[in-house]
Design a protein around this motif. Structure first.
Motif, PDB file in Angstrom:
ATOM      1  N   UNK A 274       0.844  -1.202   0.000  1.00 55.28           N
ATOM      2  CA  UNK A 274       0.000   0.000   0.000  1.00 55.28           C
ATOM      3  C   UNK A 274       0.878   1.250   0.000  1.00 55.28           C
ATOM      4  N   UNK A 275       1.944   1.223   0.797  1.00 56.22           N
ATOM      5  CA  UNK A 275       2.854   2.369   0.853  1.00 56.22           C
ATOM      6  C   UNK A 275       3.538   2.589  -0.493  1.00 56.22           C
ATOM      7  N   UNK A 276       3.973   1.505  -1.130  1.00 55.81           N
ATOM      8  CA  UNK A 276       4.669   1.632  -2.418  1.00 55.81           C
ATOM      9  C   UNK A 276       3.763   2.228  -3.488  1.00 55.81           C
ATOM     10  N   UNK A 277       2.511   1.782  -3.496  1.00 56.01           N
ATOM     11  CA  UNK A 277       1.568   2.280  -4.500  1.00 56.01           C
ATOM     12  C   UNK A 277       1.315   3.770  -4.286  1.00 56.01           C
ATOM     13  N   UNK A 278       1.122   4.154  -3.033  1.00 54.19           N
ATOM     14  CA  UNK A 278       0.864   5.569  -2.745  1.00 54.19           C
ATOM     15  C   UNK A 278       2.108   6.399  -3.075  1.00 54.19           C
ATOM     16  N   UNK A 279       3.259   5.844  -2.791  1.00 50.05           N
ATOM     17  CA  UNK A 279       4.494   6.550  -3.113  1.00 50.05           C
ATOM     18  C   UNK A 279       4.619   6.750  -4.629  1.00 50.05           C
ATOM     19  N   UNK A 280       4.265   5.723  -5.395  1.00 46.03           N
ATOM     20  CA  UNK A 280       4.332   5.842  -6.862  1.00 46.03           C
ATOM     21  C   UNK A 280       3.394   6.945  -7.356  1.00 46.03           C
ATOM     22  N   UNK A 281       2.213   7.023  -6.752  1.00 43.85           N
ATOM     23  CA  UNK A 281       1.254   8.072  -7.139  1.00 43.85           C
ATOM     24  C   UNK A 281       1.798   9.453  -6.771  1.00 43.85           C
ATOM     25  N   UNK A 282       2.463   9.515  -5.618  1.00 47.86           N
ATOM     26  CA  UNK A 282       3.044  10.786  -5.173  1.00 47.86           C
ATOM     27  C   UNK A 282       4.189  11.205  -6.099  1.00 47.86           C
ATOM     28  N   UNK A 283       5.062  10.254  -6.430  1.00 47.83           N
ATOM     29  CA  UNK A 283       6.197  10.556  -7.325  1.00 47.83           C
ATOM     30  C   UNK A 283       5.701  11.028  -8.685  1.00 47.83           C
ATOM     31  N   UNK A 284       4.592  10.445  -9.115  1.00 47.44           N
ATOM     32  CA  UNK A 284       4.023  10.796 -10.421  1.00 47.44           C
ATOM     33  C   UNK A 284       3.257  12.117 -10.355  1.00 47.44           C
ATOM     34  N   UNK A 285       3.090  12.636  -9.155  1.00 49.49           N
ATOM     35  CA  UNK A 285       2.373  13.904  -8.971  1.00 49.49           C
ATOM     36  C   UNK A 285       0.901  13.836  -9.334  1.00 49.49           C
ATOM     37  N   UNK A 286       0.282  12.707  -9.097  1.00 51.51           N
ATOM     38  CA  UNK A 286      -1.132  12.582  -9.473  1.00 51.51           C
ATOM     39  C   UNK A 286      -2.042  12.295  -8.282  1.00 51.51           C
ATOM     40  N   UNK A 287      -1.479  12.362  -7.070  1.00 49.64           N
ATOM     41  CA  UNK A 287      -2.344  12.140  -5.905  1.00 49.64           C
ATOM     42  C   UNK A 287      -3.488  13.147  -5.881  1.00 49.64           C
ATOM     43  N   UNK A 288      -3.213  14.365  -6.355  1.00 43.02           N
ATOM     44  CA  UNK A 288      -4.240  15.409  -6.290  1.00 43.02           C
ATOM     45  C   UNK A 288      -5.469  15.092  -7.137  1.00 43.02           C
ATOM     46  N   UNK A 289      -5.366  14.073  -8.008  1.00 43.73           N
ATOM     47  CA  UNK A 289      -6.546  13.713  -8.803  1.00 43.73           C
ATOM     48  C   UNK A 289      -6.736  12.201  -8.808  1.00 43.73           C
ATOM     49  N   UNK A 290      -6.574  11.611  -7.640  1.00 42.98           N
ATOM     50  CA  UNK A 290      -6.690  10.152  -7.539  1.00 42.98           C
ATOM     51  C   UNK A 290      -7.608   9.770  -6.377  1.00 42.98           C
TER      52      UNK A 290
END
Ligand SMILES: *[C@@H]1O[C@H](CO)[C@@H](O)[C@H](O)[C@H]1NC(C)=O
Ligand SMILES: *[C@@H]1O[C@H](CO)[C@@H](O)[C@H](O)[C@H]1NC(C)=O
Ligand SMILES: *[C@@H]1O[C@H](CO)[C@@H](O)[C@H](O)[C@H]1NC(C)=O
Ligand SMILES: *[C@@H]1O[C@H](CO)[C@@H](O)[C@H](O)[C@H]1NC(C)=O
Ligand SMILES: *[C@@H]1O[C@H](CO)[C@@H](O)[C@H](O)[C@H]1NC(C)=O
Ligand SMILES: *[C@@H]1O[C@H](CO)[C@@H](O)[C@H](O)[C@H]1NC(C)=O
Ligand SMILES: *[C@@H]1O[C@H](CO)[C@@H](O)[C@H](O)[C@H]1NC(C)=O
Length: 593
Positions: A274-290
């Motif tokens: 779960x942490x790795x997936x969230x980290x990948x979303x954060x690195x990709x800069x797309x958490x703001x629309x996920x």
């Protein structure tokens, strides 16, 4: 006359122009919408017990990352699922009760030639039709005898993982049900057999595939729909049911029971995923629309088949049962689109609600009449955090096992049970004054551990969400409290001799049977009427007997697709939706002119 025909011609020309304008506007509009549509990431655990995460209060082993997701998001306190894998996943995929798709009884065995009926529309098809890139990483379990049942034929642009119920965590094989068949391998990249992961721990393999997809996929072209369907913490095969890397098991040396210790390590790997997936979303800069959803497909199996020591404390029963221990899932959702982050949402919801709810979040219109959904769109209630409906949930009507489990609001009616009631008891445990139970040393500084996770920093600490969250308070709110300390002081329930009724609001542990007191009354009558109504609408179970042609020995040691192993895939089916859409638009224009 001349005038008239001229007018007609002009009108006709105008209508053509209108068509072009409509088509252009439509494509511009949908493109704009597609670009703004949120990415959807669903992380589905397999057979995770209700109390095998720590956000409901357990200190036996912590799941800091899942907890951080839960506290920074919305905890789904009363999330329900069917009690087994195949039915539960069918409800997620179709937005319907398993009784309405014939998926209500038991699960699909690797040797059985059936699956989710081909006329059912899946959540993946819907999101794909609306411009999403749809991917399933991990378990399918909705049919594997022929290619037509497999994920890439059911709306997923991509599948990476296994098609059956479970595999060995290291060699991705499954033992057959009849002992005279051979053990087979079950792991594919789309439809191509993939043996390169033999020897690698499957939780990590799936996690890496998910993070790679997130980092490589261009969401500005197509928003992402990702269902990460982990094996963890389902058991492996009977010959080696509990499997985790030894260095992970080491971390839980304080857990006295060997099996429980390995299980804790399996859950810990899931937590890291779960942490790795969230980290990948954060690195990709797309958490703001996920939108990130975490849940389990059903309750944990504490004893019996595929048992893992899973704990559904303090609930009664376990996986594959009518009781809360089989059908309550510990879940949470996080997205900056939600207005009530950092809260516990008490609305009862059902896994089938995710289809219309996430579709609403993505602004996808649904033809609910045509889809015949049982799931409800609870997006608005979820977004603002209010209780919207007295949810009615048909947990199951299984006329093969002969049991009914049905809920409406606070009432729950049970008639019959499985395994002759062998596991109709309270099997989980926690620390108490009189025992010397395992205690995760990290639990002494619980809040700090949670806030130290990168997940917390990414989801709660950043600029996305600004508010104060009292973790201790949320943990208390997410906990499940029984009506009485000693279950044997309530009115007993004997579901094989007469139905049982519980007030789940005050008695989530199903300790006090109200049926004897209320059997003649209106409440019970109404509930029974609804059950009778649903029984009439039920689809016959799709289950089919084992097909010995499935034997992996006949198919190069592989499970699956034995009915059409030699067929090649059609070209049209592989064409991306956008290409097909353009072709359709051209055809339409030519036809109109
Ligand atoms: C396995 O045994 C079943 C009956 O128990 C039989 O029908 C089947 O043909 C056998 N299969 C093989 C591969 O021997
Ligand atoms: C999310 O953040 C990215 C990068 O900062 C930005 O380009 C994008 O517009 C943001 N999207 C939304 C929906 O806020
Ligand atoms: C309970 O189940 C039994 C066995 O299926 C059935 O005969 C009986 O009618 C059911 N009772 C009620 C009240 O639904
Ligand atoms: C305390 O836990 C032990 C072990 O799980 C259990 O046997 C006992 O009944 C529990 N006692 C109380 C008072 O809950
Ligand atoms: C949290 O992180 C800080 C800074 O790295 C560290 O000093 C502290 O020991 C950590 N706390 C816990 C409970 O792990
Ligand atoms: C957080 O909630 C707990 C339990 O409700 C309470 O005891 C504590 O005082 C709260 N902490 C703060 C900082 O408000
Ligand atoms: C629970 O209640 C039963 C019946 O009243 C009693 O026999 C039993 O000793 C009680 N158990 C505990 C742990 O208090």
């Amino acid at each position: 006359m001349t005038n008239n025909s001229h007018t007609m011609h002009t009108n006709l020309w105008n209508s053509h122009q209108l068509w072009i304008v409509v088509l252009l506007t439509y494509s511009v509009f949908t493109d704009a919408q597609t670009n703004n549509r949120p990415n959807i990431v669903i992380i589905l655990a397999d057979d995770l017990g209700v109390d095998d995460i720590s956000f409901r209060g357990s200190n036996q082993f912590l799941t800091p990352n899942i907890d951080a997701l839960a506290y920074s998001g919305v905890i789904l306190k009363n999330l329900y699922t069917p009690a087994m894998c195949t039915p539960s996943r069918s409800a997620l995929l179709t937005g319907k009760y398993p009784i309405h798709t014939g998926m209500q009884h038991y699960v699909i065995k690797n040797e059985e030639p059936w699956g989710l009926p081909l006329d059912e529309t899946t959540i993946a098809q819907i999101f794909k039709q609306h411009g999403y890139y749809t991917s399933l990483i991990g378990k399918w379990h909705q049919g594997m005898s022929s290619k037509t049942y497999t994920p890439t034929k059911r709306g997923f642009d991509r599948h990476f993982g296994y098609l059956g119920s479970h595999v060995d965590y290291y060699d991705q094989t499954q033992v057959p049900t009849p002992k005279n068949l051979s053990r087979g391998h079950d792991f594919r990249d789309n439809l191509a057999v993939s043996r390169q992961y033999i020897g690698s721990y499957v939780t990590d393999v799936l996690t890496e595939a998910a993070t790679k997809l997130i980092s490589e996929h261009d969401v500005t072209k197509q928003p992402l729909f990702l269902l990460l369907s982990q094996l963890a913490p389902h058991s492996g095969n009977e010959d080696d049911p509990l499997q985790a890397p030894s260095e992970e098991i080491e971390k839980f040396a304080y857990i006295k029971d060997n099996e429980r210790r390995t299980y804790a390590a399996m859950v810990s790997k899931l937590d890291q995923s779960v942490a790795s997936v969230i980290d990948a979303l954060a690195q990709k800069n797309i958490l703001n629309n996920t939108i990130i959803v975490f849940l389990s497909d059903n309750g944990g199996p504490t004893r019996g088949m595929h048992s893992t020591t899973a704990s559904n404390y303090p609930l009664k029963g376990q996986k594959n049962s009518p009781w809360e221990g089989g059908i309550r899932s510990s879940g949470a959702i996080w997205s900056p689109l939600l207005e009530n982050l950092g809260t516990v949402w008490k609305q009862q919801l059902y896994i089938a609600d995710l289809l219309p709810t996430l579709a609403a979040a993505a602004n996808i219109p649904l033809d609910t009449q045509q889809l015949k959904l049982d799931g409800l769109n609870l997006w608005s209630a979820l977004k603002y955090g209010y209780d919207a409906v007295e949810r009615e949930i048909v947990h199951n009507i299984d006329d093969i096992y002969n049991y009914v489990s049905y809920g409406k609001g606070k009432w729950k009616l049970i008639n019959g049970t499985i395994n002759n009631g062998l596991y109709d008891v309270w099997m989980g445990a926690r620390n108490n004054a009189s025992n010397d139970f395992d205690f995760d040393p990290r639990a002494a500084a619980y809040e700090e551990v949670i806030m130290n996770t990168t997940v917390w920093q990414q989801l709660a600490g950043g600029a996305l969400v600004q508010r104060n969250v009292n973790i201790t308070k949320l943990r208390e709110e997410a906990a499940i409290y029984c009506l009485m300390a000693n279950a044997s002081q309530g009115v007993a329930c004997e579901p094989l001799s007469e139905p049982c009724l519980f007030d789940i609001d005050v008695d989530p542990c199903e300790q006090n049977n109200l049926y004897p007191a209320m059997s003649g009354g209106k409440v019970v009558q109404e509930l029974q009427k609804r059950v009778a109504h649903f029984r009439e609408t039920a689809h016959a179970p799709n289950n089919k007997p084992l097909d010995m042609n499935s034997n992996p020995a006949l198919h190069d040691g592989e499970w699956g697709c034995w009915e059409d192993a030699d067929e090649t895939d059609g070209v049209a089916a592989r064409m991306p939706f956008s290409v097909r859409a353009v072709l359709w638009a051209c055809a339409l224009l030519i036809f109109t002119f």
